[in-house]
Scaffold this motif. Structure first.
Motif, PDB file in Angstrom:
ATOM      1  N   GLY A  95      43.901  28.239  35.743  1.00  0.00           N
ATOM      2  CA  GLY A  95      43.193  29.579  35.312  1.00  0.00           C
ATOM      3  C   GLY A  95      42.223  30.238  36.184  1.00  0.00           C
ATOM      4  O   GLY A  95      40.899  30.675  34.819  1.00  0.00           O
ATOM      5  N   TYR A  96      41.713  29.580  36.609  1.00  0.00           N
ATOM      6  CA  TYR A  96      40.775  30.231  37.594  1.00  0.00           C
ATOM      7  C   TYR A  96      40.598  32.153  38.358  1.00  0.00           C
ATOM      8  O   TYR A  96      42.083  32.271  38.809  1.00  0.00           O
ATOM      9  CB  TYR A  96      39.537  29.332  38.964  1.00  0.00           C
ATOM     10  N   VAL A  97      40.055  32.721  38.292  1.00  0.00           N
ATOM     11  CA  VAL A  97      39.785  33.731  39.077  1.00  0.00           C
ATOM     12  C   VAL A  97      39.089  33.811  40.534  1.00  0.00           C
ATOM     13  O   VAL A  97      38.663  33.345  40.548  1.00  0.00           O
ATOM     14  CB  VAL A  97      39.396  34.861  38.285  1.00  0.00           C
ATOM     15  N   VAL A  98      40.635  33.530  41.637  1.00  0.00           N
ATOM     16  CA  VAL A  98      39.978  33.474  42.935  1.00  0.00           C
ATOM     17  C   VAL A  98      40.163  34.599  43.445  1.00  0.00           C
ATOM     18  O   VAL A  98      41.221  35.392  43.812  1.00  0.00           O
ATOM     19  CB  VAL A  98      40.677  32.428  43.485  1.00  0.00           C
ATOM     20  N   GLU A  99      39.047  35.522  44.603  1.00  0.00           N
ATOM     21  CA  GLU A  99      39.510  35.727  45.352  1.00  0.00           C
ATOM     22  C   GLU A  99      39.236  35.142  47.046  1.00  0.00           C
ATOM     23  O   GLU A  99      38.218  34.122  47.054  1.00  0.00           O
ATOM     24  CB  GLU A  99      38.035  36.994  45.433  1.00  0.00           C
TER      25      GLU A  99
END
Length: 263
Positions: free
Chosen positions: A238-242
């Motif tokens: 559920g993490y937004v990662v770049e």
């Protein structure tokens, strides 16, 4: 997976347990370097009022924290507790080691390594007393602690890391004590937590998010083999990662975790 954590500035009280056994700490190859710091720190903090004032200045403590000098003077006889109980603060509150189930707790014991100006690095199960000595301290005899730890860390930590992923969540002061090199750097991921609307790092939720992220990995039983797999696992959690892969060999991956709300 090896997770590198910073310590917390604030720490819980040592309690009434048995005192420190320096030789029982993990990474025993660091014992001599630990003894050198411990000896000078205790001597620095065990003097008369004038000496104590010097110690306070060396340690970068405010007048309100001068009691920490006396704490350091008694490190050899103070009670010791697991490092996971000594370290407190935002990151460790979010990580919540005490509330992990047995399986996740074992993974924490095996994979978490907390860096320290005094101990070099310890496992969360290692029994230590409460202390005050950041990596940014420059002791009169040993000099800058990051420099003191660099050579012993370089000898020990590559073997400790093995052939798996290294997740580096340390602040810059603690990262200065050891930086993965060569092939190991290519298996290392550093993380920033950014407030998505502003793209800025804010200390509180940066630490809290890192604590929650590590807890998520531990409770999920995740075992990513490298940085690319870590990105996939974090997104599944559920993490937004770049992610940015290194531009050349010998560099670590850079991951940005984006958070909408500051909490």
């Amino acid at each position: 997976m090896l997770v590198l954590l910073p310590p917390s500035e604030g720490k819980a009280n040592s309690g009434e347990g048995a005192p420190l056994e320096l030789g029982s700490l993990s990474l025993p190859e660091l014992t001599a370097a630990r003894e050198a710091v411990l000896t000078e720190l205790v001597e620095l903090c065990a003097g008369d009022p004038e000496q104590n004032e010097k110690a306070r200045e060396v340690l970068g403590l405010s007048q309100g924290l001068r009691g920490e000098v006396a704490k350091n003077a008694g490190l050899r006889t103070a009670g010791a507790r697991p490092a996971g109980e000594i370290y407190t603060g935002v990151l460790y509150d979010a990580l919540g080691l005490a509330t992990l189930d047995a399986a996740a707790g074992k993974r924490a014991a095996d994979s978490l390594l907390v860096f320290s100006g005094l101990w070099g690095a310890v496992r969360v199960t290692d029994r230590i007393p409460s202390y005050r000595c950041s990596m940014g301290v420059k002791l009169p005899g040993l000099g800058a602690l990051a420099g003191h730890w660099r050579a012993p860390m370089a000898e020990v930590l590559p073997e400790t890391a093995g052939d798996g992923l290294v997740l580096d969540l340390r602040s810059s002061a603690y990262a200065a004590a050891w930086k993965p090199k060569g092939e190991l750097a290519g298996r290392t991921a550093t993380v920033r937590v950014l407030h998505a609307p502003t793209r800025k790092v804010v200390s509180h939720f940066n630490k809290a998010t890192k604590g929650r992220m590590v807890r998520s990995l531990l409770t999920a039983g995740a075992a990513p083999e490298g940085p690319a797999e870590l990105v996939e696992v974090l997104r599944e959690l559920g993490y937004v990662v770049e992610a940015e892969a290194p531009g050349r060999a010998g560099r670590a991956w850079s991951l940005d975790v984006l958070v909408d709300e500051i909490h």
